[in-house]
Design an enzyme around this catalytic site. Structure first.
Site, PDB file in Angstrom:
ATOM      1  N   GLU A 151       0.721  -1.118   0.064  1.00  0.00           N
ATOM      2  CA  GLU A 151      -0.010   0.015  -0.219  1.00  0.00           C
ATOM      3  C   GLU A 151       0.784   1.393   0.183  1.00  0.00           C
ATOM      4  O   GLU A 151       0.946   2.136   1.023  1.00  0.00           O
ATOM      5  CB  GLU A 151      -0.939   0.047   1.298  1.00  0.00           C
ATOM      6  CG  GLU A 151      -2.115  -1.226   0.989  1.00  0.00           C
ATOM      7  CD  GLU A 151      -3.140  -1.052   2.055  1.00  0.00           C
ATOM      8  OE1 GLU A 151      -2.974  -0.460   3.112  1.00  0.00           O
ATOM      9  OE2 GLU A 151      -4.117  -1.610   1.741  1.00  0.00           O
ATOM     10  N   GLU A 313      -6.816  -7.714  -0.533  1.00  0.00           N
ATOM     11  CA  GLU A 313      -7.111  -7.814   0.573  1.00  0.00           C
ATOM     12  C   GLU A 313      -8.753  -7.626   0.655  1.00  0.00           C
ATOM     13  O   GLU A 313      -9.212  -6.524   0.410  1.00  0.00           O
ATOM     14  CB  GLU A 313      -6.562  -6.733   1.539  1.00  0.00           C
ATOM     15  CG  GLU A 313      -5.081  -7.044   1.793  1.00  0.00           C
ATOM     16  CD  GLU A 313      -4.304  -5.859   2.529  1.00  0.00           C
ATOM     17  OE1 GLU A 313      -5.372  -5.277   3.386  1.00  0.00           O
ATOM     18  OE2 GLU A 313      -3.211  -5.932   2.650  1.00  0.00           O
TER      19      GLU A 313
HETATM   20  C1  GLA Z   1      -4.454  -2.511   4.955  1.00  0.00           C
HETATM   21  C2  GLA Z   1      -3.039  -3.112   4.917  1.00  0.00           C
HETATM   22  C3  GLA Z   1      -3.051  -4.500   5.941  1.00  0.00           C
HETATM   23  C4  GLA Z   1      -3.812  -4.293   7.266  1.00  0.00           C
HETATM   24  C5  GLA Z   1      -5.303  -3.527   6.614  1.00  0.00           C
HETATM   25  C6  GLA Z   1      -6.203  -3.428   8.081  1.00  0.00           C
HETATM   26  O1  GLA Z   1      -5.208  -2.665   3.901  1.00  0.00           O
HETATM   27  O2  GLA Z   1      -2.477  -3.724   3.691  1.00  0.00           O
HETATM   28  O3  GLA Z   1      -1.856  -4.777   6.265  1.00  0.00           O
HETATM   29  O4  GLA Z   1      -3.469  -3.256   7.900  1.00  0.00           O
HETATM   30  O5  GLA Z   1      -5.196  -2.631   6.099  1.00  0.00           O
HETATM   31  O6  GLA Z   1      -5.869  -2.427   8.548  1.00  0.00           O
END
Ligand code: GLA
Length: 680
Positions: A151, A313
């Site tokens: 991210e 995710e």
């Molecule tokens: C993000 C991150 C994960 C985790 C999730 C939930 O999208 O990539 O590592 O931290 O959020 O908070």
């Protein structure tokens, strides 16, 4: 330009952190993933200290064992490069790698994303870890692909370390060549900001009042984006050098990053992290809030980067950090609904975040599909059902393209300029949302289309209608492209605050909307924001409906060329009777200019006016049901998603097959709360 990624069938998977758990749990974990029908597992993205416990000393044993165990069961690993979380040994020894606030305070070790993209030390150490990992895993049969970092620009999207200031100076020098040009582009003659030596050029710093030079701010965002891309490219180039069959992507979609350019220059396809549960807790006072359905827009933007994409995710439970009591538990059916929301919009691979809720750290409340206790639960049961269904339809649907006749245009310069320009930016978000709601609630599938230097008329022509609500920055080149689109038969809809700035963010000394004046058939005589304590103007649409308005108004002067028709007029204000909405023929097509900010109601009128397919001949659907269509080899798959907590009655006007159950569907059908139908 969108990238296409081909998978063999729709697939599911999960994010797993072997380093968080006793190794005794691994076999059972992987076995249950396999039993659940998962194909993918993502690992490694935060484990730098495990891979490199001290500088230059590498250790791959733990992940070798985890990847091998997964592989033996047929699970494919996506490996993350661990650079989102620099080790303590690293930041301690090389504090210049830390990101720094605008006020000059460094962010310290203890959470994540505390590094900057331009530190030479960070680049050198990132090169080393990525090289060692790529060499080690480049031909590992269990590893199918890579996620660069995690991210990019999440958590923090501005960077003011010493290295960033220096890199920005270099970037500005390359862009402008001479100080004279830089001074001109930033309009530094205003308030005596003129730079007389390159050493005086920094990223924006705290100013009095804290409202730095806007043209400088716009370039700062371009620079941040370029920095993130060049950092990702550095990693991508290394991975490509040492691997042959593994693909490369990254996850997420955050501010100050041109994800289209990133994907074109570095990635094989784009991956997104989808957390629609955030939508349920958004403070949204607007009309008919979208809630979790707002993510359908995010997914549309993702689709504009990669026509078929992956979700790395996917929300799998209630969420929050120790310091954030945030998202409620998904209601029964919502996990399934959100998975199909991703698939309906073009995802061919969906990985849940995460396998099991963490028992330690900041995210002990960010729930995985398994609970801390690891016993069977409702979420696992729901995922089991999705998995069975996805296996059933996976080959049919994979690779199918989302169908849309209309697109809402996006553009990074305008997005970044609009972040601080309150005389246009907020209106762009308000109008985009009004349009998206009108399209969603009227069951008109819509794309996002990113207008950039690679855009051409052939791409635009895929859409019957384009909506570009309040693009302040419109260069002569962009204006020519839009003219050509309309000339060749397209319908373009624009709103107030269009076309009045050049690419530096300075205003044109031309009648607005600048280079779009001849296409739109109007120029502005005057404009005003809404006067807070005075009556709000209305718009009389086609002499049939009186529509409410808000925020901003323009007094339009219509050019007298017989091709321009006034279809809306202002009332209830001193410019009463003046044109508010005009329609102009240009070549084969039509351009609409609205001298205001769009509302759901006006967008609905224009949907009707431009005759976009709303599938009313095939379905009668309530507002709470989203309609999406993916098409492959002449076959259409219709996804109907019920976001309501109540059952809904729909009418299917032609007999179809529900490919999740095999049942024939015709006429009145009841959808349960949060239910999904996939019809062929
Ligand atoms: C993000 C991150 C994960 C985790 C999730 C939930 O999208 O990539 O590592 O931290 O959020 O908070």
């Amino acid at each position: 330009m969108t990238k296409k990624w081909t998978a063999e069938k729709l697939m599911l998977g999960v994010c797993y952190y072997p380093e968080h758990w006793s190794e005794e749990l691994w076999d059972d974990d992987f076995q249950r993933m396999k039993d659940l029908g998962f194909t993918y597992v993502r690992m490694g993205e935060f484990a730098w200290t495990i891979f490199e416990p001290e500088e230059g000393v590498y250790s791959f044993d733990l992940f070798d064992r985890a990847i091998e165990k997964a592989h033996k069961l047929g699970l494919k690993t996506v490996l993350g490069t661990p650079t989102a979380t620099p080790p303590a040994w690293l930041t301690h020894k090389y504090p210049d790698v830390l990101n720094v606030s605008q006020a000059g305070i460094p962010y310290q070790h203890g959470a994540r994303r505390h590094y900057n993209y331009n530190s030479e030390n960070y680049r050198r150490l990132s090169t080393a870890i990525v090289t060692e990992m790529a060499k080690h895993y480049g031909d590992n049969p269990g590893v199918v692909g890579w996620q660069i970092d995690n991210e990019l620009n999440c958590e923090i999207d501005v960077f003011y370390s010493e290295a960033d200031h220096l890199a920005f100076r270099k970037w500005a020098k390359e862009k402008y060549k001479t100080l004279e040009k830089l001074n001109k582009a930033w309009g530094t003659v205003f308030w005596n900001q003129t730079y007389t030596s390159w050493d005086q050029v920094y990223l924006t710093r705290i100013t009095v009042p804290n409202s730095p030079n806007p043209h400088h701010m716009l370039d700062e965002k371009r620079f941040i984006s370029d920095s993130a891309i060049s950092y990702a490219k550095m990693q991508g180039d290394i991975i490509r050098k040492y691997t042959s069959n593994q693909w490369i992507t990254t996850n997420g979609m955050f501010k100050h990053l041109d994800n289209h350019k990133l994907t074109n220059e570095v990635l094989d396809f784009y991956a997104y992290d989808s957390y629609p549960n955030f939508g349920r807790v958004l403070e949204d006072e607007s009309e008919k809030p979208l809630r979790d359905r707002k993510w359908s827009w995010n997914l549309s933007v993702v689709r504009s980067i990669s026509a078929n994409f992956a979700i790395f995710e996917q929300q799998s439970g209630p969420g929050g950090w120790v310091t954030r009591l945030e998202q409620p538990s998904p209601n029964p059916g919502q996990l399934r609904l959100w998975t199909y929301q991703s698939i309906a919009h073009g995802a061919d691979l969906v990985m849940y975040f995460r396998w099991r809720t963490a028992t330690k750290g900041t995210e002990i409340y960010w729930h995985g599909i398994n609970d801390y206790h690891n016993l069977p639960n409702r979420r696992i049961k729901e995922v089991e059902q999705v998995s069975k269904e996805v296996h059933l339809i996976g080959e049919k649907v994979v690779g199918a393209n989302y169908q849309a006749e209309i697109a809402i245009l996006t553009n990074y310069d305008n997005e970044w300029d609009g972040e601080f320009d309150k005389w246009s930016g907020p209106f762009a978000s308000i109008s985009k949302e009004a349009w998206f709601k009108a399209l969603q609630y009227n069951h008109v599938p819509v794309d996002a289309y990113n207008l950039n230097k690679n855009s051409n008329v052939e791409e635009l022509k895929k859409y019957k209608v384009l909506v570009y609500p309040h693009a302040a920055i419109v260069s002569e080149e962009t204006a020519d492209l839009l003219k050509e689109y309309v000339n060749q038969g397209g319908k373009l809809i624009v709103g107030c605050r269009t076309g009045y700035k050049d690419e530096t963010g300075q205003t044109y000394m031309k009648a607005f909307p600048g280079y779009l004046a001849d296409l739109t058939g109007i120029t502005l005589e005057d404009f005003t924001r809404e006067a807070p304590f005075e009556a709000t103007p209305m718009v009389m649409y086609k002499e049939t409906a009186k529509l409410e308005t808000n925020h901003f108004y323009e007094v339009l002067k219509v050019h007298d060329d017989n091709k321009t028709e006034v279809i809306g007029k202002f009332s209830n204000c001193y410019f009463e009777g003046n044109p508010a909405l005009v329609k102009r023929q240009h070549g084969e097509g039509t351009c609409y200019y609205f001298g205001g900010v769009f509302t759901i109601e006006l967008a609905e009128k224009l949907i009707e006016e431009t005759q976009i397919n709303n599938y009313k001949n095939k379905f009668d659907l309530p507002e709470s049901v989203e309609l999406s269509i993916r098409k492959k080899e002449g076959k259409e798959f219709v996804f109907l998603l019920n976001y309501s907590h109540e059952p809904q009655e729909i009418d299917v006007k032609q007999e179809m097959t529900d490919i999740l159950t095999g049942e024939r569907i015709y006429q009145k059908v009841r959808m349960k709360a949060y239910d999904v139908l996939v019809l062929e």
